[in-house]
Motif scaffolding. Structure first.
Motif, mmCIF file in Angstrom:
data_model
loop_
_atom_site.group_PDB
_atom_site.id
_atom_site.type_symbol
_atom_site.label_atom_id
_atom_site.label_comp_id
_atom_site.label_asym_id
_atom_site.label_seq_id
_atom_site.Cartn_x
_atom_site.Cartn_y
_atom_site.Cartn_z
ATOM 1 N N TYR A 154 31.190 11.201 34.310
ATOM 2 C CA TYR A 154 31.253 12.551 34.872
ATOM 3 C C TYR A 154 30.441 13.544 34.044
ATOM 4 O O TYR A 154 29.852 14.483 34.586
ATOM 5 C CB TYR A 154 32.719 12.995 34.931
ATOM 6 C CG TYR A 154 32.966 14.342 35.550
ATOM 7 C CD1 TYR A 154 32.924 14.508 36.928
ATOM 8 C CD2 TYR A 154 33.267 15.453 34.762
ATOM 9 C CE1 TYR A 154 33.166 15.752 37.514
ATOM 10 C CE2 TYR A 154 33.518 16.691 35.330
ATOM 11 C CZ TYR A 154 33.459 16.840 36.702
ATOM 12 O OH TYR A 154 33.703 18.071 37.273
ATOM 13 N N THR A 188 22.459 22.202 44.169
ATOM 14 C CA THR A 188 23.849 22.550 43.895
ATOM 15 C C THR A 188 24.555 21.357 43.255
ATOM 16 O O THR A 188 24.481 20.238 43.763
ATOM 17 C CB THR A 188 24.568 22.939 45.197
ATOM 18 O OG1 THR A 188 23.994 24.151 45.704
ATOM 19 C CG2 THR A 188 26.054 23.157 44.962
ATOM 20 N N LEU A 205 28.021 19.598 42.340
ATOM 21 C CA LEU A 205 29.402 19.585 42.784
ATOM 22 C C LEU A 205 30.307 19.122 41.639
ATOM 23 O O LEU A 205 30.058 18.079 41.035
ATOM 24 C CB LEU A 205 29.572 18.656 43.987
ATOM 25 C CG LEU A 205 28.622 18.906 45.167
ATOM 26 C CD1 LEU A 205 28.930 17.943 46.312
ATOM 27 C CD2 LEU A 205 28.701 20.350 45.641
ATOM 28 N N THR A 206 31.336 19.874 41.358
ATOM 29 C CA THR A 206 32.218 19.547 40.233
ATOM 30 C C THR A 206 33.547 18.940 40.684
ATOM 31 O O THR A 206 34.318 18.480 39.850
ATOM 32 C CB THR A 206 32.507 20.802 39.387
ATOM 33 O OG1 THR A 206 33.161 21.773 40.215
ATOM 34 C CG2 THR A 206 31.223 21.394 38.834
ATOM 35 N N ASN A 207 33.813 18.949 41.997
ATOM 36 C CA ASN A 207 35.075 18.441 42.526
ATOM 37 C C ASN A 207 34.789 17.389 43.595
ATOM 38 O O ASN A 207 35.410 17.392 44.666
ATOM 39 C CB ASN A 207 35.875 19.590 43.149
ATOM 40 C CG ASN A 207 37.220 19.786 42.478
ATOM 41 O OD1 ASN A 207 37.892 18.809 42.150
ATOM 42 N ND2 ASN A 207 37.619 21.024 42.293
ATOM 43 N N ARG A 251 36.520 10.831 40.190
ATOM 44 C CA ARG A 251 35.722 12.068 40.297
ATOM 45 C C ARG A 251 34.406 11.843 39.566
ATOM 46 O O ARG A 251 34.397 11.436 38.403
ATOM 47 C CB ARG A 251 36.460 13.265 39.696
ATOM 48 C CG ARG A 251 35.807 14.593 40.099
ATOM 49 C CD ARG A 251 36.232 15.781 39.259
ATOM 50 N NE ARG A 251 37.623 16.161 39.402
ATOM 51 C CZ ARG A 251 38.075 17.398 39.132
ATOM 52 N NH1 ARG A 251 37.244 18.340 38.719
ATOM 53 N NH2 ARG A 251 39.366 17.662 39.235
ATOM 54 N N VAL A 264 26.733 25.979 41.172
ATOM 55 C CA VAL A 264 27.797 25.055 40.811
ATOM 56 C C VAL A 264 28.926 25.285 41.809
ATOM 57 O O VAL A 264 29.458 26.396 41.906
ATOM 58 C CB VAL A 264 28.292 25.262 39.374
ATOM 59 C CG1 VAL A 264 29.463 24.335 39.072
ATOM 60 C CG2 VAL A 264 27.160 25.020 38.385
ATOM 61 N N ASN A 265 29.253 24.245 42.576
ATOM 62 C CA ASN A 265 30.217 24.373 43.664
ATOM 63 C C ASN A 265 31.475 23.571 43.325
ATOM 64 O O ASN A 265 31.401 22.356 43.105
ATOM 65 C CB ASN A 265 29.593 23.873 44.971
ATOM 66 C CG ASN A 265 30.400 24.237 46.191
ATOM 67 O OD1 ASN A 265 31.619 24.165 46.179
ATOM 68 N ND2 ASN A 265 29.715 24.618 47.263
ATOM 69 N N ASP A 266 32.613 24.243 43.305
ATOM 70 C CA ASP A 266 33.879 23.614 42.925
ATOM 71 C C ASP A 266 34.697 23.168 44.139
ATOM 72 O O ASP A 266 35.866 22.828 44.015
ATOM 73 C CB ASP A 266 34.708 24.590 42.084
ATOM 74 C CG ASP A 266 35.856 23.911 41.346
ATOM 75 O OD1 ASP A 266 35.647 22.793 40.826
ATOM 76 O OD2 ASP A 266 36.964 24.483 41.300
ATOM 77 N N LYS A 290 45.827 21.346 45.126
ATOM 78 C CA LYS A 290 45.525 21.278 43.694
ATOM 79 C C LYS A 290 46.357 20.221 42.975
ATOM 80 O O LYS A 290 46.162 19.982 41.784
ATOM 81 C CB LYS A 290 45.750 22.639 43.040
ATOM 82 C CG LYS A 290 47.222 23.065 42.979
ATOM 83 C CD LYS A 290 47.371 24.378 42.214
ATOM 84 C CE LYS A 290 48.851 24.759 42.048
ATOM 85 N NZ LYS A 290 49.006 25.976 41.212
ATOM 86 N N GLN A 328 44.034 22.183 39.069
ATOM 87 C CA GLN A 328 43.389 23.479 38.878
ATOM 88 C C GLN A 328 43.548 23.952 37.435
ATOM 89 O O GLN A 328 42.609 24.479 36.829
ATOM 90 C CB GLN A 328 43.996 24.494 39.842
ATOM 91 C CG GLN A 328 43.297 25.848 39.840
ATOM 92 C CD GLN A 328 43.829 26.727 40.962
ATOM 93 O OE1 GLN A 328 43.820 26.350 42.128
ATOM 94 N NE2 GLN A 328 44.332 27.910 40.606
ATOM 95 N N PRO A 383 42.600 19.691 34.734
ATOM 96 C CA PRO A 383 41.761 18.621 35.300
ATOM 97 C C PRO A 383 41.776 17.354 34.464
ATOM 98 O O PRO A 383 41.455 16.275 34.967
ATOM 99 C CB PRO A 383 40.366 19.246 35.348
ATOM 100 C CG PRO A 383 40.394 20.340 34.332
ATOM 101 C CD PRO A 383 41.797 20.866 34.350
#
Length: 481
Positions: A37, A60, A62-64, A342, A359-361, A421, A438, A441
């Motif tokens: 990750y 972009t 993606l972090t999630n 993940r 950065v999209n969560d 979450k 949330q 993590p």
């Protein structure tokens, strides 16, 4: 879950959010194998990945983002079908276990093992077949892992061209598994490139495909590298690390000693194995070599003025192992902790409204690929197929939050369930708990005792999912029907 009927009942949604005017976008899907990750140079852990850093800067990150299973075969089946492993029938590995204990198969023995005869159910529709009605030419260069018999191979399932290996792993140079050659060109085995490092071969074939098709017709190019997966050779010194060309090893600090004696190696003990420091160096070198190949693909598309109209998607097939860095997540490949499911993901498509340096969560998964790419190509998903994903473009453009509210994982007796979450983990009854992703993590603070009502709710949603999977139309090779 998103059923086909919802797509057919809502054409205006497709038109407003996803259909793209001509020319249709090209698609470059790059999947690494067991990458951690945190293993992107832009994240500052010391790994060298200028091409992936460029993708992150121009697209972009993606972090999630999750895959559907914590190891290779089921994860790959899901990203190509848009369906949970328990729905498409590939809910475990198509591999043999005996080599883990030193078994060297003869070619004749290997030919009748499950690894040779198992494969994805022929009723499953995968991405290249879904894209074909829109005029897409499709090529795959790298790791297939969804069946080795001719009827299961890529060019029997919708791809127009294939060069790569067909099982879960090989020696990077000999391309052999258990001593048996494993590289194929289309439907036939080949030893034409034996001795050449795998990543160089997949790079060569991908660049050839781009030269042939970029600007001529829309294309779907799938490059599933075997890097940075450990070598699948049986020799302990090789198997205990990732093979990489020396010039990429030299980019990292020298290691001394390179090897050590392991008195408890799984077979052939005592055995000479690679040290932890050398394994991390080799892992990083393999990633950097792969990154170099990715950079050449991006450069080729840019030279042909096709890059901005190409959807470029990169992610790992599951969490990292070996020399990987999954920080700040807990766990690794093979586990239902966050570190197993993940993964890093980057999407670049400026012509489709995906903004740079973002950065999209949002909660997104590999199940979204098939419906999203079908939407981008301006076509409906396959008919009479239940999909478990949705069109993610409105979320990636920042127009609306992710519709995904839950996701479930089951690897034998290991369970993971995320609802909002909240995440419930059961690692074979030996570890687990309830976690607020949330706030936590890294899954360090088990809240099962303090939030029993939440735990009960998440477990009930998991039970509903299990019931839905069991009620779905059965698929092989594992399902009993």
């Amino acid at each position: 879950m998103l059923r086909l009927s919802l797509w057919l009942a809502a054409p205006l949604l497709l038109l407003s959010s996803s259909l793209v005017a001509a020319p249709k976008p090209n698609i470059l899907l790059i999947v690494s194998d067991d990458q951690g990750y945190n293993d992107l140079g832009s994240l500052g852990n010391g790994i060298i990945t200028p091409a992936l850093d460029r993708l992150a800067a121009e697209g972009t990150r993606l972090t999630n983002f999750y895959v559907s299973w914590p190891a290779c075969t089921p994860s790959r089946a899901s990203l190509l079908t848009g369906r949970y492993p328990q729905r498409n029938g590939i809910y475990d590995m198509i591999r043999n276990e005996a080599p883990d204990y030193g078994k060297l198969y003869t070619p004749e023995e290997y030919d009748v093992t499950f690894e040779r005869i198992g494969g994805m159910d022929l009723r499953e529709v995968i991405l290249p077949a879904a894209l074909k009605p829109a005029g897409y030419k499709s090529g795959i260069y790298g790791k297939w892992d969804l069946g080795t018999l001719k009827r299961f191979l890529p060019t029997s399932r919708g791809f127009d061209d294939f060069y790569g290996f067909v099982n879960t792993g090989v020696d990077y140079f000999t391309h052999r598994r258990y001593g048996v050659p494993s590289m194929y060109r289309n439907l036939e085995p080949t030893v034409e490139d034996e001795g050449t490092y795998c990543t160089y071969l997949f790079e060569r074939e991908a660049l050839r495909f781009i030269d042939q098709h970029a600007g001529e017709s829309p294309f779907f190019l799938y490059v599933p590298f075997n890097a940075p997966h450990n070598s699948s050779a049986l020799e302990p010194e090789i198997r205990s690390t990732v093979q990489a060309p020396q010039k990429y090893k030299d980019l990292y600090p020298a290691v001394d000693p390179e090897t050590q004696i392991n008195k408890k190696y799984r077979y052939d003990a005592p055995a000479t194995v690679t040290t932890r420091a050398a394994r991390q160096r080799d892992y990083r070198a393999a990633v950097t070599c792969m990154d170099d190949a990715i950079g050449k693909m991006l450069d080729s598309l840019e030279q042909k003025q096709q890059l901005d109209n190409t959807i470029v998607i990169f992610f790992s097939d599951n969490g990292g192992s070996g020399g990987a860095d999954n920080a700040p997540l807990r766990g690794r490949k093979g586990q239902t902790w966050e570190g197993g499911i993940r993964v890093p993901c980057i999407v670049r498509w400026p012509d489709g409204g995906v903004k740079p340096m973002q950065v999209n969560d949002a909660f997104l998964t590999s199940l979204e690929l098939l419906p999203s790419l079908a939407a981008a190509a301006g076509i409906a998903p396959p008919e009479d197929v239940v999909l478990d994903g949705f069109d993610w473009w409105p979320t990636l453009r920042g127009d609306q939050p992710s519709p995904r509210k839950e996701m479930f994982w089951k690897r034998r007796d290991m369970i993971g369930a995320r609802v909002g979450k909240w995440k419930w983990v059961d690692m074979s009854g030996k570890a687990g708990g309830l976690y607020d992703l949330q706030a936590d993590p890294g899954e360090r603070n088990n809240l099962a005792q303090s939030h029993p009502e939440v735990l009960k709710h998440v477990q009930s949603r998991y039970a509903n999912w299990i019931a839905e999977m069991e009620a779905s139309e059965p698929r092989g090779p594992f399902r009993d029907f």
